[in-house]
Design a protein around this motif. Structure first.
Motif, PDB file in Angstrom:
ATOM      1  N   ILE A 286      43.101  28.012   0.046  1.00 34.83           N
ATOM      2  CA  ILE A 286      42.214  29.130   0.340  1.00 34.83           C
ATOM      3  C   ILE A 286      40.795  28.632   0.588  1.00 34.83           C
ATOM      4  CG2 ILE A 286      41.282  31.319  -0.525  1.00 34.83           C
ATOM      5  CD1 ILE A 286      43.838  31.278  -2.424  1.00 34.83           C
ATOM      6  N   THR A 287      40.239  28.998   1.716  1.00 33.96           N
ATOM      7  CA  THR A 287      38.855  28.695   2.061  1.00 33.96           C
ATOM      8  C   THR A 287      38.025  29.950   1.842  1.00 33.96           C
ATOM      9  OG1 THR A 287      39.531  27.080   3.729  1.00 33.96           O
ATOM     10  CG2 THR A 287      37.284  27.943   3.892  1.00 33.96           C
ATOM     11  N   ILE A 288      36.973  29.823   1.051  1.00 30.83           N
ATOM     12  CA  ILE A 288      36.075  30.955   0.775  1.00 30.83           C
ATOM     13  C   ILE A 288      34.740  30.671   1.439  1.00 30.83           C
ATOM     14  CG2 ILE A 288      34.943  32.343  -1.002  1.00 30.83           C
ATOM     15  CD1 ILE A 288      37.155  31.402  -2.935  1.00 30.83           C
ATOM     16  N   GLU A 289      34.382  31.487   2.405  1.00 26.79           N
ATOM     17  CA  GLU A 289      33.127  31.345   3.124  1.00 26.79           C
ATOM     18  C   GLU A 289      32.212  32.517   2.763  1.00 26.79           C
ATOM     19  OE1 GLU A 289      34.244  31.235   7.215  1.00 26.79           O
ATOM     20  OE2 GLU A 289      35.061  29.188   7.104  1.00 26.79           O
ATOM     21  N   VAL A 290      31.043  32.193   2.261  1.00 29.10           N
ATOM     22  CA  VAL A 290      30.061  33.225   1.925  1.00 29.10           C
ATOM     23  C   VAL A 290      28.860  33.040   2.834  1.00 29.10           C
ATOM     24  CG1 VAL A 290      28.597  34.219   0.132  1.00 29.10           C
ATOM     25  CG2 VAL A 290      30.859  33.328  -0.458  1.00 29.10           C
ATOM     26  N   GLU A 291      28.491  34.099   3.532  1.00 33.38           N
ATOM     27  CA  GLU A 291      27.397  34.052   4.496  1.00 33.38           C
ATOM     28  C   GLU A 291      26.361  35.135   4.173  1.00 33.38           C
ATOM     29  OE1 GLU A 291      28.967  34.302   8.455  1.00 33.38           O
ATOM     30  OE2 GLU A 291      30.782  33.196   7.895  1.00 33.38           O
ATOM     31  N   GLU A 292      25.207  35.000   4.808  1.00 28.85           N
ATOM     32  CA  GLU A 292      24.116  35.971   4.695  1.00 28.85           C
ATOM     33  C   GLU A 292      23.661  36.161   3.249  1.00 28.85           C
ATOM     34  OE1 GLU A 292      25.123  39.597   6.687  1.00 28.85           O
ATOM     35  OE2 GLU A 292      25.451  38.616   8.618  1.00 28.85           O
ATOM     36  N   ALA A 293      23.675  35.069   2.491  1.00 25.08           N
ATOM     37  CA  ALA A 293      23.130  35.108   1.132  1.00 25.08           C
ATOM     38  C   ALA A 293      21.623  34.876   1.176  1.00 25.08           C
ATOM     39  CB  ALA A 293      23.802  34.055   0.265  1.00 25.08           C
ATOM     40  N   GLY A 294      20.936  35.278   0.099  1.00 24.82           N
ATOM     41  CA  GLY A 294      19.498  35.068   0.053  1.00 24.82           C
ATOM     42  C   GLY A 294      19.137  33.616  -0.121  1.00 24.82           C
ATOM     43  N   ASN A 295      20.003  32.844  -0.787  1.00 24.98           N
ATOM     44  CA  ASN A 295      19.826  31.406  -0.962  1.00 24.98           C
ATOM     45  C   ASN A 295      21.182  30.800  -1.290  1.00 24.98           C
ATOM     46  OD1 ASN A 295      20.188  31.662  -3.912  1.00 24.98           O
ATOM     47  ND2 ASN A 295      18.160  32.606  -3.852  1.00 24.98           N
ATOM     48  N   GLU A 296      21.244  29.477  -1.337  1.00 26.26           N
ATOM     49  CA  GLU A 296      22.538  28.822  -1.559  1.00 26.26           C
ATOM     50  C   GLU A 296      23.090  29.127  -2.938  1.00 26.26           C
ATOM     51  OE1 GLU A 296      24.700  24.571  -0.664  1.00 26.26           O
ATOM     52  OE2 GLU A 296      22.662  24.524  -1.464  1.00 26.26           O
ATOM     53  N   ASP A 297      22.223  29.261  -3.934  1.00 30.51           N
ATOM     54  CA  ASP A 297      22.698  29.567  -5.278  1.00 30.51           C
ATOM     55  C   ASP A 297      23.448  30.893  -5.299  1.00 30.51           C
ATOM     56  OD1 ASP A 297      22.720  29.042  -8.218  1.00 30.51           O
ATOM     57  OD2 ASP A 297      21.541  30.894  -8.251  1.00 30.51           O
ATOM     58  N   GLU A 298      22.925  31.896  -4.602  1.00 27.61           N
ATOM     59  CA  GLU A 298      23.637  33.177  -4.507  1.00 27.61           C
ATOM     60  C   GLU A 298      24.992  33.008  -3.843  1.00 27.61           C
ATOM     61  OE1 GLU A 298      19.971  36.417  -4.115  1.00 27.61           O
ATOM     62  OE2 GLU A 298      21.364  36.088  -2.452  1.00 27.61           O
ATOM     63  N   ALA A 299      25.001  32.249  -2.751  1.00 31.52           N
ATOM     64  CA  ALA A 299      26.258  32.044  -2.034  1.00 31.52           C
ATOM     65  C   ALA A 299      27.287  31.374  -2.935  1.00 31.52           C
ATOM     66  CB  ALA A 299      26.008  31.207  -0.785  1.00 31.52           C
ATOM     67  N   LEU A 381      30.214  38.511   3.813  1.00 26.87           N
ATOM     68  CA  LEU A 381      28.843  38.574   4.307  1.00 26.87           C
ATOM     69  C   LEU A 381      28.056  39.486   3.373  1.00 26.87           C
ATOM     70  CD1 LEU A 381      30.784  38.004   6.820  1.00 26.87           C
ATOM     71  CD2 LEU A 381      28.867  38.749   8.230  1.00 26.87           C
ATOM     72  N   LEU A 382      26.971  38.954   2.811  1.00 26.74           N
ATOM     73  CA  LEU A 382      26.219  39.681   1.787  1.00 26.74           C
ATOM     74  C   LEU A 382      25.071  40.516   2.349  1.00 26.74           C
ATOM     75  CD1 LEU A 382      26.021  36.956  -1.014  1.00 26.74           C
ATOM     76  CD2 LEU A 382      27.681  38.802  -0.751  1.00 26.74           C
TER      77      LEU A 382
END
Length: 409
Positions: A286-299, A381-382
């Motif tokens: 499983i690949t989890i991609e998180v985009e449109e975060a405020g910073n990398e820590d949030e992602a 996408l956040l």
């Protein structure tokens, strides 16, 4: 069975100039299996490593960190499986130092020039008599074409040896990269119950290699999770022997530097992903991609919340498109001012949730079709900024429980 992972052929794993390896069957825990590995490096090699952030780190980790800080030039590595030499107090430290002293004696080095690694059961002492005899055998068998044997010799609950190798054109010549990794459970960032060793014949100055090793780890071994447990023995080491005349990286700003770094990064990711594909009892990659975060820590918070959730992971094992579990994990990831009305969720190419609610065109059979696949991408996408990250994980199966319940038997 591993998810789309095969045993590499011995012929596909290139020898690296300046690296010799030997193994032994020392019966550290089980008979008739390779369980000791010795790696010898040419003089002048650069070596850098990153290690577990578990405060209960094992004796070998403590010794490795001290020897790297001593700055005497690392010339050898020794690895044993079957016993982690963790939770062993002063005796464990003494055993780790005795191990480096044995290798140093046989190779004509100082103990501070040897790194030691152990993996296996925690809270048990090393059988030093068998280990030291195994080191004798491994040193006697040092050779250049042993990468597949090396991958096998560092396995614990792994079902397959994990290795990668490639030749990369740089300028008017080539450099070679070969590496091995092990790990299947207790996998979580910073780091995991994993070992990773990557060698190249490129010449890379120690300060540059140190930076690059940390960057490679952050892009690979610190982006995988199987069960959320950070182990005691995790280590990732990159070695550069400098035997190739194709490149000489002294600052990291050379024209060829980006090519060399990218090759190391890609090899690190391949080795890390192999650990996930062979995760204990895994049936899905499983690949989890998180985009449109405020910073990398949030992602990262969101990606790990999804990747660590037992409810999410068991749904993947069952191929059950119970996708509200993913949104719930996003919600408890720790972003206090998260606006759920801006969240979008994709499962593969299927648009599942729009602006925080079920997409009006989403149909259960669409989600089911994706969940039936062995490789799945979750994309969140956040709506908060431009930061993004990727984490790789597995499902949770019945076999995961069985493997860990029976681990010491």
């Amino acid at each position: 069975m591993p998810v789309n992972l095969n045993v590499p052929s011995a012929e596909s794993l290139h020898p690296v100039a300046g690296v010799d390896m030997g193994y032994a069957m020392a019966q550290i825990r089980k008979p008739n299996r390779k369980d000791v590995l010795v790696v010898s490096l040419s003089e002048g090699a650069s070596v850098a490593g990153v290690f577990t952030k578990n405060r209960f780190c094992a004796a070998p980790v403590q010794v490795c960190q001290a020897h790297l800080q001593a700055g005497k030039g690392i010339r050898a590595l020794v690895v044993n499986t079957g016993c982690a030499n963790a939770g062993t107090g002063e005796r464990g430290l003494a055993d780790a130092r005795a191990t480096t002293a044995k290798v140093a004696e046989l190779l004509g080095l100082s103990p501070e020039q040897v790194l030691v690694f152990s993996t296996g059961v925690i809270l048990e002492n090393l059988p030093m008599d068998r280990l030291l005899l195994g080191i004798d055998q491994a040193v006697a068998g040092l050779g250049k074409a042993n990468w597949l044997d090396a991958a096998t010799a560092i396995m614990t609950t792994d079902t397959l040896p994990k290795a990668t190798s490639r030749k990369v054109k740089v300028g008017q010549g080539d450099i070679t990269l070969s590496g091995v990794s092990k790990g299947a459970g207790m996998i979580r960032p910073n780091m995991a119950t994993m070992l990773g060793f990557l060698c190249t014949d490129a010449r890379i100055a120690p300060p540059v290699l140190d930076r690059w090793t940390k960057a490679c780890a952050d892009a690979s071994f610190n982006r995988i999770t199987i069960d959320g447990d950070t182990s005691t023995n995790d280590s990732f080491v990159i070695m550069a022997t400098g035997q190739s005349a194709a490149v000489n990286i002294q600052t990291g700003d050379e024209p060829e530097a980006s090519v060399v770094f990218q090759a190391l990064r890609e090899a690190s990711i391949e080795l890390a992903q192999a650990i996930v594909r062979d995760g204990e009892g895994a049936t899905k990659f499983i690949t989890i991609e998180v985009e449109e975060a405020g910073n990398e820590d949030e992602a990262l918070k969101v990606a790990y919340a999804i990747g660590h959730s037992p409810l999410v992971k068991t749904a993947f094992f069952a191929s059950d498109p119970n996708l509200g579990r993913i949104l719930a994990a996003v919600g408890y990831a720790g972003i206090d001012d998260l606006d759920q009305t801006k969240i979008q969720l994709y499962l593969g190419d299927v648009y599942v949730a729009k602006n925080g609610g079920r997409h009006p065109d989403y149909r259960e059979e669409q989600g089911q079709a994706v969940m039936n696949q062995s490789e799945i991408t979750v994309r969140v996408l956040l709506g908060r900024g431009k930061a993004r990250t990727t984490v790789w994980t597995t499902d949770f199966s019945h076999e995961y429980v069985s493997i860990n319940a029976d681990y010491r038997s």
